[in-house]
Write a protein that holds these residues in place. Structure first.
Motif, short mmCIF file in Angstrom:
data_model
loop_
_atom_site.label_atom_id
_atom_site.label_comp_id
_atom_site.label_asym_id
_atom_site.label_seq_id
_atom_site.Cartn_x
_atom_site.Cartn_y
_atom_site.Cartn_z
N ALA A 224 0.84 -1.21 0.00
CA ALA A 224 0.00 0.00 0.00
C ALA A 224 0.87 1.25 0.00
CB ALA A 224 -0.91 -0.01 1.22
N GLY A 225 1.95 1.20 0.78
CA GLY A 225 2.85 2.35 0.85
C GLY A 225 3.40 2.70 -0.53
N ILE A 226 3.80 1.68 -1.28
CA ILE A 226 4.38 1.91 -2.61
C ILE A 226 3.33 2.46 -3.58
CG2 ILE A 226 5.27 0.68 -4.65
CD1 ILE A 226 7.45 0.95 -2.68
N PHE A 230 3.56 6.18 -5.44
CA PHE A 230 3.48 6.40 -6.89
C PHE A 230 2.46 7.49 -7.21
CE2 PHE A 230 1.52 5.09 -11.00
CZ PHE A 230 2.57 5.47 -11.81
N PHE A 231 1.30 7.42 -6.58
CA PHE A 231 0.27 8.45 -6.80
C PHE A 231 0.83 9.83 -6.44
CE2 PHE A 231 -3.39 10.53 -4.38
CZ PHE A 231 -3.88 11.21 -5.49
N HIS A 232 1.48 9.92 -5.30
CA HIS A 232 2.01 11.21 -4.86
C HIS A 232 3.14 11.69 -5.77
CE1 HIS A 232 0.22 11.43 -0.55
NE2 HIS A 232 -0.63 10.92 -1.42
N ILE A 329 -1.53 17.67 -4.04
CA ILE A 329 -2.09 16.37 -3.62
C ILE A 329 -3.38 16.63 -2.86
CG2 ILE A 329 -1.70 14.34 -2.18
CD1 ILE A 329 1.29 14.69 -2.92
N PRO A 330 -4.48 16.04 -3.29
CA PRO A 330 -5.77 16.36 -2.67
C PRO A 330 -5.84 15.92 -1.21
CG PRO A 330 -6.01 14.68 -4.40
CD PRO A 330 -4.59 15.10 -4.40
N PRO A 331 -6.33 16.79 -0.32
CA PRO A 331 -6.50 16.40 1.07
C PRO A 331 -7.77 15.55 1.24
CG PRO A 331 -7.18 18.68 0.76
CD PRO A 331 -6.68 18.19 -0.57
N LEU A 433 -13.77 5.34 4.99
CA LEU A 433 -13.05 5.98 6.10
C LEU A 433 -12.82 7.47 5.84
CD1 LEU A 433 -11.69 5.38 8.82
CD2 LEU A 433 -9.57 5.02 7.59
N LEU A 434 -12.39 7.80 4.64
CA LEU A 434 -12.10 9.21 4.34
C LEU A 434 -13.35 9.86 3.76
CD1 LEU A 434 -8.62 8.84 2.57
CD2 LEU A 434 -9.11 9.09 5.01
N GLN A 435 -13.44 11.15 3.98
CA GLN A 435 -14.58 11.89 3.42
C GLN A 435 -14.59 11.80 1.89
OE1 GLN A 435 -14.87 15.92 4.90
NE2 GLN A 435 -16.14 16.48 3.15
N ALA A 467 -6.69 2.84 -15.68
CA ALA A 467 -6.51 4.15 -15.05
C ALA A 467 -5.09 4.31 -14.51
CB ALA A 467 -7.53 4.33 -13.92
N MET A 468 -4.50 3.23 -14.05
CA MET A 468 -3.12 3.33 -13.55
C MET A 468 -2.15 3.62 -14.70
SD MET A 468 -2.63 3.09 -10.28
CE MET A 468 -1.00 2.42 -9.97
N ILE A 469 -2.42 3.04 -15.86
CA ILE A 469 -1.55 3.33 -17.01
C ILE A 469 -1.69 4.81 -17.38
CG2 ILE A 469 -1.13 2.83 -19.44
CD1 ILE A 469 -2.09 -0.07 -18.80
C1 HEM Z 1 -8.87 10.72 -4.51
C2 HEM Z 1 -8.05 11.43 -3.79
C3 HEM Z 1 -7.24 10.83 -2.69
C4 HEM Z 1 -7.16 11.28 -1.43
C5 HEM Z 1 -7.85 12.50 -0.86
C6 HEM Z 1 -6.31 10.39 -0.71
C7 HEM Z 1 -5.97 10.52 0.61
C8 HEM Z 1 -5.33 9.55 1.35
C9 HEM Z 1 -5.08 9.64 2.75
C10 HEM Z 1 -5.43 10.81 3.66
C11 HEM Z 1 -4.48 8.50 3.13
C12 HEM Z 1 -4.03 8.12 4.53
C13 HEM Z 1 -2.62 8.60 4.77
C14 HEM Z 1 -2.21 8.38 6.20
O1 HEM Z 1 -2.89 8.90 7.08
O2 HEM Z 1 -1.22 7.69 6.43
C15 HEM Z 1 -4.34 7.68 1.96
C16 HEM Z 1 -3.77 6.44 1.94
C17 HEM Z 1 -3.57 5.73 0.80
N1 HEM Z 1 -3.79 6.16 -0.48
FE1 HEM Z 1 -4.88 7.75 -1.01
N2 HEM Z 1 -5.88 9.41 -1.55
C18 HEM Z 1 -6.42 9.64 -2.78
C19 HEM Z 1 -6.20 8.92 -3.93
C20 HEM Z 1 -5.34 7.86 -4.00
C21 HEM Z 1 -4.89 7.26 -5.22
C22 HEM Z 1 -5.26 7.74 -6.62
C23 HEM Z 1 -4.09 6.22 -4.88
C24 HEM Z 1 -3.33 5.28 -5.76
C25 HEM Z 1 -3.59 5.05 -7.02
C26 HEM Z 1 -4.05 6.17 -3.44
C27 HEM Z 1 -3.42 5.22 -2.70
C28 HEM Z 1 -3.42 5.17 -1.33
C29 HEM Z 1 -2.95 4.03 -0.56
C30 HEM Z 1 -2.52 2.69 -1.13
C31 HEM Z 1 -3.03 4.39 0.77
C32 HEM Z 1 -2.60 3.57 1.97
C33 HEM Z 1 -1.16 3.91 2.30
C34 HEM Z 1 -0.53 3.07 3.39
O3 HEM Z 1 -1.18 2.21 3.95
O4 HEM Z 1 0.66 3.29 3.69
N3 HEM Z 1 -4.79 7.20 -2.95
N4 HEM Z 1 -4.85 8.35 0.89
#
Ligand code: HEM
Length: 493
Positions: A224-226, A230-232, A329-331, A433-435, A467-469
């Motif tokens: 999940a971290g990786i 990549f997204f970021h 990066i969107p909050p 979980l997230l809004q 979508a990932m591509i």
């Molecule tokens: C749509 C907008 C998105 C928002 C607002 C968002 C926001 C977040 C937030 C707040 C977290 C938790 C971070 C933490 O507290 O440690 C998170 C985790 C995560 N996000 Fe997103 N995210 C978005 C889109 C994406 C996208 C597009 C991907 C990948 C393609 C992604 C992959 C992940 C993954 C895998 C985690 C878990 C990370 C971990 O367990 O270390 N997110 N995201």
């Protein structure tokens, strides 16, 4: 690690690392896994709330460590899908994937689609820029007045025509500029191709895959971290590995130290590890941004998700700024309209928002990411009314009102380390979980797709791969704009 299962109490049981190898993926529906903060490279004690209001402690392992310790579920069986998968279907754990099973690179973003017409009209007009002065020179002052008047009328007409032509020229120049920009973008996008390293570093993809498998065995949470890394990376200056850069002495604060990333982003060591192996085999050939794109693909696959063919050939950027990460990066509390805008700015549409959010089927979030939903939603001093009450209750126990910044909760309530469509199923039950996750169900532009993915996991898998591509092509560096870093944390000297 602490587990809260179906309202029952009890603590986690910790296995010796040799046992943990056989427990790669532990999945139990209805279990809510709260894991202490695990920053990569760290190893030590963790503290985690249990569901009876007490605290537990134990060992945790960052991705530096050689083992990953799984928990046991009191009174429940566990499924070990991935491990079974490896043992039964892959005697060799690192085979090359069967190309027919891979999703092919997205043809949507190709030169065919980006307008590439030769600017035929423009040269004609550009050929006659002096027409107007020529006509003025041709006036004959000895002609009768009427003739002069006619000539003058003709001149006015010509002047109008010429003004029109100048306007057209400007418009056409603008068109040419736009076309050039589009062509440039198309070239950048087409500079990544499938099998880019086939000749120059044939083992590139399998080395990344092996590194990911090894890391996943040590700690499944790293997948999940990786994926998030990549997204970021792609959302700031494009997929150019800028998120991997460390701060230079005296330099600006880099992306990884931004508010949005600091203390919550993981996976850097996995990328370093893959890079180290690759530099030994084919020095100076494989970019860090490609390693990250491949690792993200493998992270999904290892976790049980789809696999696709990643176009490669990216160049690494030389700039990394925390301010840009915080802006782009969107909050997690962004409203759907703004969320769509943020994605659109990267060339991704509403469909992509819903599909890529499905990445939250794995991984976890720290309390501050959703705390306002528990206590003070939209400054109402009350919880988010769309939050499932039993979820609210559990979350309030894990994340007390007075900020707890280190505890984490699974983004997908049902399966934390399995990549599946249960994220969407959970949204239907108001367990997002997230809004930004939950609101996908409440907006007309996104709700239909949430329901469709919840009902059809293979539809989600296909769309996710595509979508990932698309994401992996965001903002690619043109030749001359980037480099192939020797070390992923530093630009080349
Ligand atoms: C749509 C907008 C998105 C928002 C607002 C968002 C926001 C977040 C937030 C707040 C977290 C938790 C971070 C933490 O507290 O440690 C998170 C985790 C995560 N996000 Fe997103 N995210 C978005 C889109 C994406 C996208 C597009 C991907 C990948 C393609 C992604 C992959 C992940 C993954 C895998 C985690 C878990 C990370 C971990 O367990 O270390 N997110 N995201």
């Amino acid at each position: 690690m602490h587990l809260i299962c179906g309202g029952g109490g009890g603590g986690g049981v910790y296995f010796h690392r040799s046992c943990a190898l056989w427990l790669l993926v532990i999945l139990l529906p209805q279990c809510w896994v709260a894991v202490s903060s695990q920053y990569e490279g760290e190893q030590g004690m963790f503290y985690s709330n249990n569901d009876q209001g007490g605290q537990e402690q134990g060992m945790f392992y960052g991705d530096d460590d050689q083992s990953w310790s799984g928990g046991a579920f009191r009174g429940g069986a566990f499924r070990d899908d991935r491990e079974r998968y490896w043992r039964e279907s892959n005697p060799d754990p690192y085979p090359d994937p069967n190309p027919s099973q891979l999703q092919q690179p997205d043809q949507v973003v190709s030169q065919q689609q980006i307008p590439n017409q030769p600017p035929q009209q423009i040269p004609q007009q550009v050929q006659n820029p002096n027409q107007f002065p020529q006509q003025v020179q041709n006036q004959n002052p000895n002609q009768p007045q009427v003739q002069n008047q006619n000539q003058n009328q003709q001149q006015v007409q010509n002047q109008n025509q010429n003004q029109q032509q100048v306007q057209n020229q400007n418009q056409n120049q603008q068109q040419v500029q736009n076309q050039n920009q589009n062509q440039q973008q198309a070239q950048n996008q087409n500079q990544v191709v499938r099998g880019f390293y086939d000749q120059s570093c044939p083992s590139a993809e399998s080395v990344v895959r092996r590194t990911m498998v090894d890391s996943f065995r040590r700690n499944p949470l790293l997948a999940a971290g990786i994926l998030r890394l990549f997204f970021h990376d792609c959302f700031v200056r494009g997929c150019d590995g800028s998120v991997l850069l460390d701060r230079k002495p005296g330099g600006p604060i880099p992306e990884k130290e931004s508010d949005v990333n600091n203390n919550s982003i993981t996976g850097f060591r996995v990328i370093d590890d893959a890079k180290k192996r690759l530099e030994r085999m084919c020095p100076g050939v494989v970019s860090c941004s490609d390693i990250l794109a491949l690792a993200a693909r493998d992270a999904v696959w290892i976790s049980g998700g789809p696999r696709w063919s990643v176009p490669t050939g990216r160049l690494d950027g030389r700039v990394s700024l925390a301010t840009e990460a915080d802006n782009e990066i969107p909050p997690p509390d962004l409203r759907i309209r703004d969320l769509r805008k943020a994605f659109l700015a990267k060339g991704l549409n509403t469909h992509d928002v819903v599909t890529l959010s499905g990445a939250h089927t794995i991984g976890r979030a720290h309390c501050p990411a959703f705390e306002d939903r528990l206590y003070n939603f939209s400054a109402t001093n009350a919880p988010d009314p769309t939050l499932n009450l039993s979820l609210l209750d559990s979350l309030q126990k894990i994340c007390p009102r007075v900020g707890n910044t280190t505890f984490t909760v699974s983004l997908d309530r049902q399966t934390q380390v399995l990549f599946d469509n249960s994220y969407y199923v959970q949204l239907l039950a108001s367990n997002g979980l997230l809004q930004t996750d939950q609101q996908l169900l409440f907006d007309a532009s996104t709700a239909g797709l949430v329901r469709a993915y919840a009902a059809d996991s293979s539809m989600f898998f296909r769309a996710f791969a595509k979508a990932m591509i698309k994401l992996s092509r965001v903002g690619l560096k043109a030749p001359g704009e980037g480099e192939i870093r020797k070390h992923c944390r530093r630009v080349n000297p």
